[in-house]
Design a protein around this motif. Structure first.
Motif, PDB file in Angstrom:
ATOM      1  N   GLU A  71     -60.964  28.258  23.575  1.00 26.91           N
ATOM      2  CA  GLU A  71     -61.988  28.414  24.632  1.00 26.91           C
ATOM      3  C   GLU A  71     -63.119  29.306  24.118  1.00 26.91           C
ATOM      4  O   GLU A  71     -64.295  28.964  24.218  1.00 26.91           O
ATOM      5  CB  GLU A  71     -61.382  29.045  25.894  1.00 26.91           C
ATOM      6  CG  GLU A  71     -60.134  28.353  26.471  1.00 26.91           C
ATOM      7  CD  GLU A  71     -60.185  26.830  26.418  1.00 26.91           C
ATOM      8  OE1 GLU A  71     -59.158  26.230  26.092  1.00 26.91           O
ATOM      9  OE2 GLU A  71     -61.254  26.247  26.685  1.00 26.91           O
ATOM     10  N   SER A  72     -62.720  30.456  23.533  1.00 29.53           N
ATOM     11  CA  SER A  72     -63.772  31.431  23.163  1.00 29.53           C
ATOM     12  C   SER A  72     -64.653  30.904  22.030  1.00 29.53           C
ATOM     13  O   SER A  72     -65.839  31.185  21.973  1.00 29.53           O
ATOM     14  CB  SER A  72     -63.133  32.759  22.748  1.00 29.53           C
ATOM     15  OG  SER A  72     -62.320  32.566  21.606  1.00 29.53           O
ATOM     16  N   GLN A  73     -64.086  30.095  21.142  1.00 32.70           N
ATOM     17  CA  GLN A  73     -64.862  29.575  20.004  1.00 32.70           C
ATOM     18  C   GLN A  73     -65.357  28.155  20.235  1.00 32.70           C
ATOM     19  O   GLN A  73     -65.972  27.552  19.366  1.00 32.70           O
ATOM     20  CB  GLN A  73     -63.985  29.592  18.728  1.00 32.70           C
ATOM     21  CG  GLN A  73     -63.436  30.954  18.368  1.00 32.70           C
ATOM     22  CD  GLN A  73     -64.552  31.961  18.053  1.00 32.70           C
ATOM     23  OE1 GLN A  73     -65.528  31.624  17.355  1.00 32.70           O
ATOM     24  NE2 GLN A  73     -64.442  33.142  18.617  1.00 32.70           N
ATOM     25  N   ASN A  74     -64.990  27.615  21.418  1.00 34.67           N
ATOM     26  CA  ASN A  74     -65.411  26.244  21.770  1.00 34.67           C
ATOM     27  C   ASN A  74     -64.964  25.220  20.719  1.00 34.67           C
ATOM     28  O   ASN A  74     -65.727  24.328  20.325  1.00 34.67           O
ATOM     29  CB  ASN A  74     -66.945  26.195  21.910  1.00 34.67           C
ATOM     30  CG  ASN A  74     -67.342  25.038  22.822  1.00 34.67           C
ATOM     31  OD1 ASN A  74     -66.509  24.516  23.579  1.00 34.67           O
ATOM     32  ND2 ASN A  74     -68.585  24.605  22.712  1.00 34.67           N
ATOM     33  N   TYR A  75     -63.700  25.393  20.236  1.00 37.50           N
ATOM     34  CA  TYR A  75     -63.139  24.415  19.286  1.00 37.50           C
ATOM     35  C   TYR A  75     -62.705  23.173  20.056  1.00 37.50           C
ATOM     36  O   TYR A  75     -62.498  23.201  21.277  1.00 37.50           O
ATOM     37  CB  TYR A  75     -61.931  25.021  18.565  1.00 37.50           C
ATOM     38  CG  TYR A  75     -62.279  26.138  17.611  1.00 37.50           C
ATOM     39  CD1 TYR A  75     -61.386  27.194  17.388  1.00 37.50           C
ATOM     40  CD2 TYR A  75     -63.499  26.165  16.917  1.00 37.50           C
ATOM     41  CE1 TYR A  75     -61.687  28.224  16.511  1.00 37.50           C
ATOM     42  CE2 TYR A  75     -63.819  27.194  16.038  1.00 37.50           C
ATOM     43  CZ  TYR A  75     -62.909  28.212  15.836  1.00 37.50           C
ATOM     44  OH  TYR A  75     -63.194  29.246  14.977  1.00 37.50           O
ATOM     45  N   GLY A  76     -62.490  22.086  19.310  1.00 39.18           N
ATOM     46  CA  GLY A  76     -62.158  20.832  19.996  1.00 39.18           C
ATOM     47  C   GLY A  76     -60.715  20.382  19.855  1.00 39.18           C
ATOM     48  O   GLY A  76     -60.352  19.313  20.346  1.00 39.18           O
ATOM     49  N   PHE A  77     -59.861  21.163  19.191  1.00 41.76           N
ATOM     50  CA  PHE A  77     -58.515  20.633  18.935  1.00 41.76           C
ATOM     51  C   PHE A  77     -57.667  20.616  20.216  1.00 41.76           C
ATOM     52  O   PHE A  77     -57.825  21.446  21.104  1.00 41.76           O
ATOM     53  CB  PHE A  77     -57.800  21.446  17.854  1.00 41.76           C
ATOM     54  CG  PHE A  77     -57.608  22.902  18.170  1.00 41.76           C
ATOM     55  CD1 PHE A  77     -58.552  23.850  17.787  1.00 41.76           C
ATOM     56  CD2 PHE A  77     -56.482  23.325  18.869  1.00 41.76           C
ATOM     57  CE1 PHE A  77     -58.369  25.201  18.089  1.00 41.76           C
ATOM     58  CE2 PHE A  77     -56.295  24.663  19.169  1.00 41.76           C
ATOM     59  CZ  PHE A  77     -57.247  25.610  18.788  1.00 41.76           C
ATOM     60  N   ALA A  78     -56.748  19.651  20.270  1.00 42.90           N
ATOM     61  CA  ALA A  78     -55.762  19.604  21.357  1.00 42.90           C
ATOM     62  C   ALA A  78     -54.533  20.369  20.879  1.00 42.90           C
ATOM     63  O   ALA A  78     -54.275  20.453  19.669  1.00 42.90           O
ATOM     64  CB  ALA A  78     -55.393  18.157  21.657  1.00 42.90           C
ATOM     65  N   ILE A  79     -53.797  20.944  21.812  1.00 43.14           N
ATOM     66  CA  ILE A  79     -52.576  21.685  21.467  1.00 43.14           C
ATOM     67  C   ILE A  79     -51.364  20.855  21.883  1.00 43.14           C
ATOM     68  O   ILE A  79     -51.243  20.443  23.042  1.00 43.14           O
ATOM     69  CB  ILE A  79     -52.545  23.055  22.159  1.00 43.14           C
ATOM     70  CG1 ILE A  79     -53.723  23.922  21.687  1.00 43.14           C
ATOM     71  CG2 ILE A  79     -51.210  23.772  21.878  1.00 43.14           C
ATOM     72  CD1 ILE A  79     -53.857  25.243  22.416  1.00 43.14           C
ATOM     73  N   SER A  80     -50.503  20.612  20.903  1.00 44.81           N
ATOM     74  CA  SER A  80     -49.269  19.865  21.143  1.00 44.81           C
ATOM     75  C   SER A  80     -48.087  20.801  20.917  1.00 44.81           C
ATOM     76  O   SER A  80     -48.142  21.660  20.028  1.00 44.81           O
ATOM     77  CB  SER A  80     -49.192  18.673  20.172  1.00 44.81           C
ATOM     78  OG  SER A  80     -47.982  17.961  20.356  1.00 44.81           O
ATOM     79  N   VAL A  81     -47.050  20.649  21.720  1.00 43.06           N
ATOM     80  CA  VAL A  81     -45.814  21.427  21.536  1.00 43.06           C
ATOM     81  C   VAL A  81     -44.673  20.462  21.237  1.00 43.06           C
ATOM     82  O   VAL A  81     -44.628  19.341  21.781  1.00 43.06           O
ATOM     83  CB  VAL A  81     -45.484  22.297  22.770  1.00 43.06           C
ATOM     84  CG1 VAL A  81     -46.380  23.522  22.848  1.00 43.06           C
ATOM     85  CG2 VAL A  81     -45.569  21.507  24.068  1.00 43.06           C
ATOM     86  N   ASP A  82     -43.788  20.896  20.352  1.00 43.33           N
ATOM     87  CA  ASP A  82     -42.781  19.988  19.822  1.00 43.33           C
ATOM     88  C   ASP A  82     -41.451  20.716  19.637  1.00 43.33           C
ATOM     89  O   ASP A  82     -41.324  21.589  18.790  1.00 43.33           O
ATOM     90  CB  ASP A  82     -43.289  19.462  18.468  1.00 43.33           C
ATOM     91  CG  ASP A  82     -42.341  18.469  17.822  1.00 43.33           C
ATOM     92  OD1 ASP A  82     -42.729  17.864  16.804  1.00 43.33           O
ATOM     93  OD2 ASP A  82     -41.228  18.286  18.330  1.00 43.33           O
ATOM     94  N   GLY A  83     -40.506  20.332  20.519  1.00 44.58           N
ATOM     95  CA  GLY A  83     -39.156  20.888  20.357  1.00 44.58           C
ATOM     96  C   GLY A  83     -38.706  21.627  21.603  1.00 44.58           C
ATOM     97  O   GLY A  83     -39.326  22.611  21.995  1.00 44.58           O
ATOM     98  N   GLY A  84     -37.657  21.110  22.225  1.00 42.61           N
ATOM     99  CA  GLY A  84     -37.119  21.762  23.423  1.00 42.61           C
ATOM    100  C   GLY A  84     -37.980  21.619  24.650  1.00 42.61           C
ATOM    101  O   GLY A  84     -37.890  22.395  25.601  1.00 42.61           O
ATOM    102  N   ILE A  85     -38.849  20.588  24.640  1.00 40.72           N
ATOM    103  CA  ILE A  85     -39.698  20.351  25.822  1.00 40.72           C
ATOM    104  C   ILE A  85     -38.929  19.419  26.768  1.00 40.72           C
ATOM    105  O   ILE A  85     -38.537  18.316  26.390  1.00 40.72           O
ATOM    106  CB  ILE A  85     -41.047  19.734  25.420  1.00 40.72           C
ATOM    107  CG1 ILE A  85     -41.795  20.647  24.426  1.00 40.72           C
ATOM    108  CG2 ILE A  85     -41.910  19.482  26.665  1.00 40.72           C
ATOM    109  CD1 ILE A  85     -42.125  22.039  24.955  1.00 40.72           C
ATOM    110  N   ASN A  86     -38.693  19.919  27.990  1.00 37.71           N
ATOM    111  CA  ASN A  86     -37.935  19.138  28.970  1.00 37.71           C
ATOM    112  C   ASN A  86     -38.401  19.533  30.366  1.00 37.71           C
ATOM    113  O   ASN A  86     -39.395  20.275  30.495  1.00 37.71           O
ATOM    114  CB  ASN A  86     -36.426  19.388  28.783  1.00 37.71           C
ATOM    115  CG  ASN A  86     -36.102  20.876  28.804  1.00 37.71           C
ATOM    116  OD1 ASN A  86     -36.619  21.590  29.670  1.00 37.71           O
ATOM    117  ND2 ASN A  86     -35.313  21.334  27.842  1.00 37.71           N
ATOM    118  N   ILE A  87     -37.670  19.080  31.396  1.00 43.22           N
ATOM    119  CA  ILE A  87     -38.176  19.337  32.768  1.00 43.22           C
ATOM    120  C   ILE A  87     -38.183  20.828  33.084  1.00 43.22           C
ATOM    121  O   ILE A  87     -38.915  21.265  33.972  1.00 43.22           O
ATOM    122  CB  ILE A  87     -37.385  18.555  33.836  1.00 43.22           C
ATOM    123  CG1 ILE A  87     -35.892  18.810  33.742  1.00 43.22           C
ATOM    124  CG2 ILE A  87     -37.700  17.064  33.756  1.00 43.22           C
ATOM    125  CD1 ILE A  87     -35.099  18.184  34.893  1.00 43.22           C
TER     126      ILE A  87
END
Ligand code: DX5
Ligand code: ZN
Length: 226
Positions: free
Chosen positions: A167-183
């Motif tokens: 946000e502060s640097q106005n970058y364009g990358f998306a953030i993905s999380v991987d591992g142990g993601i569940n309800i």
């Protein structure tokens, strides 16, 4: 930056490989945004999982973008063949690439989206200089290598830090999380700033169908937005 709408990225690592095509199509039908393909070489991480032949097979059964996660040593020499096989996104590990900026440039030169992944204990500081160049930051929320592990809570701090830097640097990358993601963990990950959720054992399991599991994950995400 407007928060991008959440994207579920089923990881076929957890799928039933005796009917992989059906499992991929079930995920697409259930609203997946992309298919996550975990490539492991038995050196960067212990298991050997799948390679270019699986990417090209999956390409034949879905229109979804293929999000290839290279958990391999020296990934640069693999980039062309995975792009050729049908990878739309190619993510390399900062800990494995001798020159991540060169890896990112090589992925972009082939017209794919470039991702950079960091293991739980790799500090964000070590890759700050690469953030302006990438399309995707894949923050491992478990030690890479096996599906079905519990999320490591401190990794969500890294998600928060990456999101605020973006946000502060106005970058364009998306953030993905991987591992142990569940309800139980997806809402916290979303709240921390992730917008792409790699989900393996939470989608592919014997407790419920792919459709039911995907619906539950979407509900859990909705809950976070409420
Ligand atoms: C690295 C793999 C796993 C997989 C997700 O270990 O990248 O994280 O995609 O597995 P689950 O969702 O079962 O933790
Ligand atoms: Zn992965």
């Amino acid at each position: 930056m407007v928060t991008p709408s959440p994207r579920l990225a089923p990881s076929i690592l957890a799928a039933d490989f005796t009917r992989l095509g059906e499992q991929v199509q079930a995920a697409e039908l259930a609203g997946a945004s992309q298919i996550h393909i975990d490539v492991m070489d038995g050196r960067f991480v212990e298991p050997i999982t799948m390679g270019q032949i699986v990417v090209s097979a999956v390409k034949r059964v879905t229109h979804l973008p293929l999000d290839v996660h290279l958990m391999t040593v020296d990934p640069d020499h693999l980039i062309p063949s995975f792009r050729e096989a049908g990878a739309d996104w190619i993510t390399v590990h900062a800990e494995a690439s001798p020159d991540p900026m060169r890896s990112v440039a090589a992925i972009h030169a082939l017209g794919a989206k470039a991702g950079l992944s960091v293991k739980p204990n790799t500090p964000l500081d070590s890759i700050i200089h690469l953030l302006p160049a990438i399309d995707l930051l894949l923050i491992m929320t478990v030690e890479p290598g096996f599906g079905g592990q519990p999320l490591i809570p401190h990794t969500l701090e890294k998600v928060r830090a990456a999101a605020s830097l973006r946000e502060s640097q106005n970058y364009g990358f998306a953030i993905s999380v991987d591992g142990g993601i569940n309800i139980s963990t997806i809402a916290d990950a979303a709240q921390a700033g992730a917008s792409i959720f790699v989900v393996g054992s939470a989608v592919y399991n014997t407790a419920a169908s792919v459709a039911e599991n995907m619906a539950r994950l979407k509900q859990a995400l909705e809950g976070e937005k409420a």
